[in-house]
Scaffold this active site. Structure first.
Site, PDB file in Angstrom:
ATOM      1  CG  ASP A  97      18.236  -7.828  -1.645  1.00 29.65           C
ATOM      2  OD1 ASP A  97      18.299  -7.656  -0.463  1.00 29.65           O
ATOM      3  OD2 ASP A  97      17.201  -8.134  -2.273  1.00 29.65           O
ATOM      4  CE  LYS A 162      16.370 -10.750  -4.855  1.00 34.04           C
ATOM      5  NZ  LYS A 162      16.870  -9.272  -4.844  1.00 34.04           N
ATOM      6  CE  LYS A 191      13.619  -9.639  -2.558  1.00 35.71           C
ATOM      7  NZ  LYS A 191      14.306  -8.341  -2.591  1.00 35.71           N
TER       8      LYS A 191
END
Length: 231
Positions: A97, A162, A191
Site C-alpha cells: 500500500d 485506496k 480499498k
C-alpha cells in the site's frame, strides 16, 4: 476479485486487518496475526519493520502480508519508495500500500506521479505476483484530483486505489468510494480505509463499490456480521 454480493457473504476475506499505529508493540502485531489466522482475513497490514514477523506467523495460511510504503505522507523520493517496497517484498510482503506523492499531484506534476507509481509497480512485480494499492489520501484532494489520481494509478499498472492512510484529517467516505469506483471501472480494486469501525460502516463502503476494507476493527466487524446471521 470479489463482487459486491460475494463480499457481503465473505466479509472477512476482504478485510485487511490493520495495525499501523506508531506505538504498536511486537506482542500487538503477533495478536493481529493470530486474529487474522483465526478469522481468515485477506491480509494483515502492518508497518515494514514487522513484515518478517508477520510472514513467519502466516506463511502456512492464505492470509497475505501487506505493508505500507511512503507512509503516511507520500513525500519520499521515487528511489526511496522503490527500495522500501522491494525490501518489504523480499521479506515476505505480497501486497504493498503506497502513498502517492500528494504534493506533486496537487502541483499538477502528473508525469511525476505516474512515474513513481510505475517504478514501484515494475520493481515489485519483477519479484512475483505482488498487489500494489495506491493511497490517494482523499481528504486532501478535490474531486478533480481524485479522478486524476485514479486514472494515473490505473495507467501506471497498480491493482487498487485506496482512500486514506488513517493518519490524515479524514477517512473513507461513501461519496469518495463511489467516485473512485466510477473512474476505475469494475475490474480494478477499490480499498476503503480510515474510520471504518463497524459492520454497517463496512457494508456501506462495499455497497458504494469497495472490494477491500482496511480496518483495525476487523474482529468487531466480523463478529457484528455473524450476529446478523450472515456468517
Amino acid at each position: 476479485m470479489l463482487k459486491k454480493e460475494e463480499s457481503l457473504m465473505n466479509i472477512a476475506k476482504m478485510i485487511d486487518h490493520t495495525l499501523l499505529k506508531p506505538n504498536a508493540t511486537k506482542e500487538e502485531i503477533k495478536k493481529v496475526c493470530e486474529e487474522a489466522r483465526e478469522y481468515g482475513f485477506a491480509s494483515v497490514c502492518i508497518n515494514p519493520c514487522f513484515v518478517d514477523l508477520a510472514y513467519e506467523m502466516l506463511k502456512d495460511t492464505d492470509v497475505k502480508v501487506c505493508t505500507v510504503v511512503g507512509f503516511p505522507l507520500g513525500a519520499n523520493t521515487i528511489e526511496t519508495k522503490v527500495v522500501e517496497a522491494v525490501e518489504a517484498v523480499k521479506k515476505g510482503a505480497t501486497e504493498i500500500d503506497m502513498v502517492l506523492n500528494i504534493s506533486m499531484l496537487k502541483s499538477g506534476e502528473y508525469d511525476y506521479v505516474k512515474k513513481e507509481i510505475g517504478e514501484v509497480v515494475k520493481a515489485v512485480k519483477s519479484h512475483g505476483d505482488i498487489v500494489v494499492k495506491v493511497i490517494l489520501e482523499t481528504c486532501y484532494l478535490s474531486d478533480e484530483e481524485k479522478i486524476k489520481a485514479c486514472e494515473i494509478s490505473k495507467e501506471a499498472g497498480a491493482d487498487f486505489v485506496k482512500t486514506s492512510t488513517g493518519f490524515g484529517p479524514g477517512g473513507a467516505t461513501v461519496e469518495d468510494v463511489k467516485l473512485m469506483r466510477k473512474v476505475v471501472g469494475e475490474n480494478f480494486g477499490v480499498k476503503a480505509s480510515g474510520g471504518i469501525r463497524s459492520y454497517e460502516d463496512a457494508k456501506a463502503m462495499i455497497e458504494a463499490g469497495a472490494n477491500r476494507i482496511g480496518a483495525s476493527a476487523g474482529v468487531k466487524i466480523v463478529e457484528e456480521w455473524k450476529k446478523q446471521g450472515l456468517g
